[in-house]
Enzyme design. Sequence first.
Site, PDB file in Angstrom:
ATOM      1  CD  GLU A   1      -2.915   0.076   2.587  1.00  0.00           C
ATOM      2  OE1 GLU A   1      -3.015  -1.045   3.107  1.00  0.00           O
ATOM      3  OE2 GLU A   1      -2.540   0.767   2.924  1.00  0.00           O
TER       4      GLU A   1
ATOM      5  CG  ASP B   1      -3.340   8.223   7.848  1.00  0.00           C
ATOM      6  OD1 ASP B   1      -3.484   7.200   8.378  1.00  0.00           O
ATOM      7  OD2 ASP B   1      -3.669   8.586   7.165  1.00  0.00           O
TER       8      ASP B   1
END
Lengths: 260, 394
Positions: free
Chosen positions: A46, A57
């Site tokens: 990824e 995040d």
Amino acid sequence: MNKLKAAFSQGDKKLLNVYFTAGYPQLKDTQTIITSLANAGADIIEVGMPYSDPMADGPTIQESSKIALQNGLTLKILFEQVAAARAQTEVPLILMGYLNQMMQYGEEKFLDSCVQCGIEALIIPDLPPDLYGSDYKAMFEERNIEIVFLITPQTSEDRIRYIDSLSDAFIYVVSDSSITGNSRDISSEQREYFQRIADMNLKNPCLIGFGISDKKSFDMASSYSSGAIIGSAFIKHLTNASGDESLDLTVTQFVHSIKG
Amino acid sequence: MNYKIDEKGFYGKFGGAYIPEMLHSNVMELQENYLAITQTEEFQTEFRSLLKHYTGRPSPLYWAKRLSEKYGTKIYLKREDLNHTGAHKINNTIGQILLAQKLGKTRIIAETGAGQHGVATATVCALMGLECIVYMGEVDIERQKPNVFRMKMLGAEVRPATSGSKTLKDATNEAIRDWINNPVDTFYIIGSVVGPHPYPDMVARFQSVISREMKEQLQEYEGRSNPDRIIACVGGGSNAAGAFYHYLDDEDVTLVAVEAGGEGIHSGRSAATSILGTEGIIHGSKTLLMQTKDGQIIEPHSISAGLDYPGIGPLHAHLITTGRAEVVSIEDGEAVNAAIELSRLEGIIPALESSHALAALDYLTLDKDESTIICLSGRGDKDLQTYMKYLNHE
Ligand SMILES: Cc1ncc(COP(=O)(O)O)c(C=O)c1O
């Protein structure tokens, strides 16, 4: 068969999906990291598109994104780097980023670039499934680009089934209600949640992510799913590597420590 | 033209809820309940009672005679600075804390720029006995110290945001992350008309008390409820949304949104979002924002922490792009001069944010028979440090 489907068609094999931020630690490292990961045995990679304001995040990915942007990474460079890596490996490649990046690049143009550099699927955390269904699905399908959606402990059964029906790649099972990078021990509540998802017999395979950091948590998560996703722990591991050889060694060590 | 939110949470093409799945259940809970709860008689009675007895509403509409004289026109100030805690922000935090209670939430989080929203949130949390955590950029903690102390005094925990430009945008990112990590017990009290639907509409409704009062108050002065013009500063745009709300469909009223020009629109240190911004997504909503062509958000700058934000609420993006609202941008120094002017002409020390709205007077053609209402969103106590610096230079 596309590369992602092929990866999930290897019997009971548990897949290791590794996330890293493109352009980090050094601008030119993207290609080396992809090929090293693939050679060392990562099953899916990824590639994170660094974003200035990555809402979902945690600090590790945020910091690596900031450095990648300071290093001068742009989407144009990222696509070139991925294309160069694609020429050297058959590993399935996924791109993860935020909707605004895709919008500003131009959605159709963005998907065309993904096709050109050999990306199989996208993860866009702030693209809600219903909006994908109404505005984006046709665009993706026309180009055979898959979409991966997240589910969390709060996602209802009906919604999980709806999400399962919308995509044809895998379901990203967020291990805990959290941003990326919070690693704790896996609790009994989480196990119940993983079991609940496993028992739903979804059309798509599931990979568990967020908070997976080592062999122990990888094995635990994988026992309920087709495998797991590691991001922040890998990025932390990269921080001190510099130069292609050192980077290759660091990456290989990491993958072996999980899959060994 | 329709200026109200549609059923999908959009103002024209702006708005929506671009959120990760981790926020889905929280945001849906709000979308499904905010109108059902806030429109009940019971809620409205409680809300209005607190606004009256706790906040001190209605806030006066003051005819500023010396200021009017100077500009050769008629100027009224809507005195949000006289609210408890010193700004309009408390109208919204009272509304949201009541909603949080009805939803059974026990932990409150907020972001703050100037610290006024943080103080207003800490205040209502003290009032209701709820835990309160406020995220604030490190730069803002430094330049708005009195408000940091006030929040602590009120029992809130102030957590510094250390990423990006360490200002309002970054504090908002941290608050969103906290919400993702605490999806069950936590209510996020957003301080402006920004964020995913239903926040922009919910906050605008709570702030709309400002224009509801203006209509009645102007009626008393002039025998008409509509002024010719309303001026308000726009950070995220909550005081402007409140001041414009009941006039949106009255096209005879000119709406003027004032942005922070910083050190100059093209200086690279500005927060003039409507001029420098393009369509994109920030904090879960589609709006105008300052960004690179790769979609990276550009760090803004303004002397005023409350206006130092790279986006604007989706309502304002809609009002501006449809031409319903005009925009004026005001530079740092012009705002400070306007603050000094109001202090000396009227004996009112305004907040730096509100001073931007005052400074816009210089850029407008004002007829002597016209009436203008300026939303004086807050008082200047928190900004004395900055004002002193300028005065010492004089
Ligand atoms: C006094 C005052 N006015 C205006 C603002 C800007 O916010 P908004 O644009 O939401 O009214 C702030 C924000 O902190 C403020 O403290």
